[in-house]
Motif scaffolding. Structure first.
Motif, PDB file in Angstrom:
ATOM      1  N   ILE A 177       0.851  -1.185   0.000  1.00 57.08           N
ATOM      2  CA  ILE A 177       0.000   0.000   0.000  1.00 57.08           C
ATOM      3  C   ILE A 177       0.887   1.235   0.000  1.00 57.08           C
ATOM      4  CG2 ILE A 177      -1.772   1.278   1.248  1.00 57.08           C
ATOM      5  CD1 ILE A 177      -2.682  -1.378   2.441  1.00 57.08           C
ATOM      6  N   THR A 178       0.644   2.144  -0.924  1.00 57.56           N
ATOM      7  CA  THR A 178       1.450   3.344  -1.039  1.00 57.56           C
ATOM      8  C   THR A 178       1.319   4.197   0.224  1.00 57.56           C
ATOM      9  OG1 THR A 178       1.113   3.362  -3.421  1.00 57.56           O
ATOM     10  CG2 THR A 178       1.886   5.394  -2.422  1.00 57.56           C
ATOM     11  N   ALA A 179       2.455   4.494   0.861  1.00 58.08           N
ATOM     12  CA  ALA A 179       2.458   5.201   2.140  1.00 58.08           C
ATOM     13  C   ALA A 179       2.803   6.669   1.949  1.00 58.08           C
ATOM     14  CB  ALA A 179       3.439   4.534   3.098  1.00 58.08           C
ATOM     15  N   VAL A 180       1.956   7.386   1.226  1.00 61.94           N
ATOM     16  CA  VAL A 180       2.150   8.821   1.028  1.00 61.94           C
ATOM     17  C   VAL A 180       0.949   9.554   1.609  1.00 61.94           C
ATOM     18  CG1 VAL A 180       3.550   8.502  -1.045  1.00 61.94           C
ATOM     19  CG2 VAL A 180       1.079   8.748  -1.274  1.00 61.94           C
ATOM     20  N   LEU A 213       8.486  14.323   1.087  1.00 62.67           N
ATOM     21  CA  LEU A 213       9.909  13.995   1.155  1.00 62.67           C
ATOM     22  C   LEU A 213      10.604  14.728   2.292  1.00 62.67           C
ATOM     23  CD1 LEU A 213      10.673  13.921  -2.656  1.00 62.67           C
ATOM     24  CD2 LEU A 213      10.887  11.989  -1.088  1.00 62.67           C
ATOM     25  N   ARG A 214      10.241  15.993   2.509  1.00 63.92           N
ATOM     26  CA  ARG A 214      10.870  16.740   3.611  1.00 63.92           C
ATOM     27  C   ARG A 214      10.470  16.151   4.957  1.00 63.92           C
ATOM     28  NH1 ARG A 214       9.997  21.435   0.295  1.00 63.92           N
ATOM     29  NH2 ARG A 214       8.072  21.964   1.447  1.00 63.92           N
ATOM     30  N   LEU A 215       9.234  15.643   5.048  1.00 64.35           N
ATOM     31  CA  LEU A 215       8.818  14.969   6.280  1.00 64.35           C
ATOM     32  C   LEU A 215       9.710  13.764   6.556  1.00 64.35           C
ATOM     33  CD1 LEU A 215       6.848  14.524   8.633  1.00 64.35           C
ATOM     34  CD2 LEU A 215       5.344  13.311   7.044  1.00 64.35           C
ATOM     35  N   MET A 216       9.972  12.968   5.523  1.00 65.67           N
ATOM     36  CA  MET A 216      10.860  11.813   5.699  1.00 65.67           C
ATOM     37  C   MET A 216      12.272  12.256   6.059  1.00 65.67           C
ATOM     38  SD  MET A 216       9.105   9.108   5.498  1.00 65.67           S
ATOM     39  CE  MET A 216      10.486   7.960   5.462  1.00 65.67           C
ATOM     40  N   ALA A 217      12.735  13.351   5.462  1.00 67.46           N
ATOM     41  CA  ALA A 217      14.063  13.871   5.796  1.00 67.46           C
ATOM     42  C   ALA A 217      14.138  14.268   7.268  1.00 67.46           C
ATOM     43  CB  ALA A 217      14.402  15.060   4.896  1.00 67.46           C
ATOM     44  N   ALA A 268      20.322  19.847   4.527  1.00 66.49           N
ATOM     45  CA  ALA A 268      20.549  18.527   3.941  1.00 66.49           C
ATOM     46  C   ALA A 268      19.232  17.919   3.476  1.00 66.49           C
ATOM     47  CB  ALA A 268      21.230  17.604   4.951  1.00 66.49           C
ATOM     48  N   GLY A 269      18.169  18.159   4.243  1.00 67.42           N
ATOM     49  CA  GLY A 269      16.861  17.637   3.851  1.00 67.42           C
ATOM     50  C   GLY A 269      16.349  18.268   2.571  1.00 67.42           C
ATOM     51  N   LYS A 270      16.559  19.577   2.420  1.00 65.18           N
ATOM     52  CA  LYS A 270      16.144  20.257   1.187  1.00 65.18           C
ATOM     53  C   LYS A 270      16.926  19.738  -0.014  1.00 65.18           C
ATOM     54  CE  LYS A 270      15.288  24.621   1.085  1.00 65.18           C
ATOM     55  NZ  LYS A 270      15.416  26.097   1.231  1.00 65.18           N
ATOM     56  N   ARG A 271      18.242  19.516   0.184  1.00 68.62           N
ATOM     57  CA  ARG A 271      19.061  18.989  -0.914  1.00 68.62           C
ATOM     58  C   ARG A 271      18.612  17.592  -1.302  1.00 68.62           C
ATOM     59  NH1 ARG A 271      23.345  21.168   2.069  1.00 68.62           N
ATOM     60  NH2 ARG A 271      23.917  19.085   2.814  1.00 68.62           N
ATOM     61  N   ARG A 272      18.372  16.746  -0.307  1.00 66.88           N
ATOM     62  CA  ARG A 272      17.975  15.366  -0.597  1.00 66.88           C
ATOM     63  C   ARG A 272      16.611  15.341  -1.275  1.00 66.88           C
ATOM     64  NH1 ARG A 272      19.567  10.866  -2.490  1.00 66.88           N
ATOM     65  NH2 ARG A 272      18.824   8.968  -1.464  1.00 66.88           N
ATOM     66  N   THR A 273      15.702  16.198  -0.826  1.00 57.27           N
ATOM     67  CA  THR A 273      14.379  16.282  -1.455  1.00 57.27           C
ATOM     68  C   THR A 273      14.502  16.674  -2.916  1.00 57.27           C
ATOM     69  OG1 THR A 273      13.225  16.816   0.606  1.00 57.27           O
ATOM     70  CG2 THR A 273      12.190  17.552  -1.441  1.00 57.27           C
ATOM     71  N   ALA A 274      15.298  17.691  -3.206  1.00 59.23           N
ATOM     72  CA  ALA A 274      15.479  18.144  -4.590  1.00 59.23           C
ATOM     73  C   ALA A 274      16.108  17.048  -5.443  1.00 59.23           C
ATOM     74  CB  ALA A 274      16.342  19.403  -4.624  1.00 59.23           C
ATOM     75  N   LEU A 323      13.913   6.054  -0.048  1.00 63.83           N
ATOM     76  CA  LEU A 323      15.341   6.248  -0.298  1.00 63.83           C
ATOM     77  C   LEU A 323      15.923   7.487   0.359  1.00 63.83           C
ATOM     78  CD1 LEU A 323      15.418   5.332  -4.097  1.00 63.83           C
ATOM     79  CD2 LEU A 323      15.879   3.850  -2.139  1.00 63.83           C
ATOM     80  N   VAL A 324      15.111   8.245   1.079  1.00 62.82           N
ATOM     81  CA  VAL A 324      15.598   9.490   1.674  1.00 62.82           C
ATOM     82  C   VAL A 324      16.839   9.248   2.526  1.00 62.82           C
ATOM     83  CG1 VAL A 324      15.056  11.265   3.392  1.00 62.82           C
ATOM     84  CG2 VAL A 324      13.426  10.752   1.576  1.00 62.82           C
ATOM     85  N   GLY A 325      16.831   8.170   3.296  1.00 59.35           N
ATOM     86  CA  GLY A 325      17.957   7.873   4.177  1.00 59.35           C
ATOM     87  C   GLY A 325      19.081   7.103   3.536  1.00 59.35           C
TER      88      GLY A 325
END
Length: 270
Positions: free
Chosen positions: A94-97, A107-111, A120-126, A159-161
């Motif tokens: 089940i898609t967990a979004v 994505l920023r929430l996961m970061a 770092a979270g903004k960079r990873r999100t981008a 994959l954020v982490g």
């Protein structure tokens, strides 16, 4: 001197797991043995109810095993759960979004959950939005995304982490052929970068296309493991569909219409 062999990314020995029921414990995994080398894709196949999702649950620390040893990314799942969770990513059936958030906000929430810090979270999100072709939709609510876009975002969140091991539990179920092949390309790219993937799927073509190794789960055990070509050769089969049927079809005496005077019915536990 040659370098020592790398420890497998996943090593499972004698894994057992049962669930309580009114009739008593229902055994789902009955001594599962499985080895997944680092930097490869292993497809775990089996009939509905064979225990594939249960196996993923144990390997990802979501379920406790009744017996056996399980090591993931060099850590014992039973004794080093925090270290295992820090090294893995999981994409479930089940898609967990969160549909109310935008793609970028998901994505920023996961970061934040990975304690990456604001910059770092903004960079990873981008990076991930660009990698998955979602940059143009980054500011849109996920409720407006197509099914394929949601699945790509779900994998991006996994994959954020930068996990070393990723569990994909039937990730392309319900996707159209184009979206499925896009996700296949992402899996190939991840593995080329050194990520290890354990994939469960009902699409045998998917396993044939992506997997370095295929393991077939049936009757609570892994009844065969090898490359797709090896399994086809052993079973003199033209496709993984034929291999799957050869390994999982019930014997003739269990089929409807068999002579029940000389055979006893078998209970399908899960």
């Amino acid at each position: 001197m040659p370098s020592p062999a790398l420890e497998p990314a996943i090593q499972v020995t004698g894994l057992r797991k049962s669930y309580p029921s009114k009739q008593g414990p229902q055994l789902v995994l009955d001594g599962v043995d499985l080895t997944v080398p680092a930097g490869t894709v292993t497809a775990l196949l089996g009939p509905n109810g064979a225990g594939k999702t249960t196996a993923v649950g144990v390997l990802s620390t979501l379920l406790h095993a009744d017996a056996g040893t399980v090591r993931v990314a060099g850590h014992d799942v039973a004794r080093e759960g925090d270290a295992v969770r820090a090294a893995i990513g999981v994409t479930g059936q089940i898609t967990a979004v969160d549909d109310l958030l935008t793609g970028a906000e998901n994505l920023r929430l996961m970061a934040d959950l990975h304690h990456l810090g604001r910059s770092a979270g903004k960079r990873r999100t981008a990076e991930l939005l660009d990698q998955f072709g979602l940059a143009d939709a980054a500011a849109k609510p996920v409720a407006a995304y197509s099914g394929g876009m949601k699945r790509k975002l779900d994998l991006a969140m996994t994959l954020v982490g930068s996990p070393a091991v990723v569990f994909l539990d039937e990730p392309t179920t319900g996707l159209d052929p184009r979206s499925r092949r896009t996700l296949w390309d992402e899996v190939r790219r991840l593995v080329a970068g050194g990520t290890t993937i354990l994939l469960t799927t009902q699409y045998l073509e998917e396993a044939d296309q992506l997997a370095d190794s295929v393991a077939v789960l049936h009757g609570g055990r892994v009844v065969a493991q090898g490359t797709p070509d090896e399994l086809k050769a052993v079973h003199d089969a033209g496709s993984l569909d034929d291999v799957f049927l050869a390994l999982t079809e019930p014997p003739a005496e269990d089929l409807p219409g068999a002579d029940t005077a000389t055979t006893s019915p078998k209970e399908d536990v899960r």
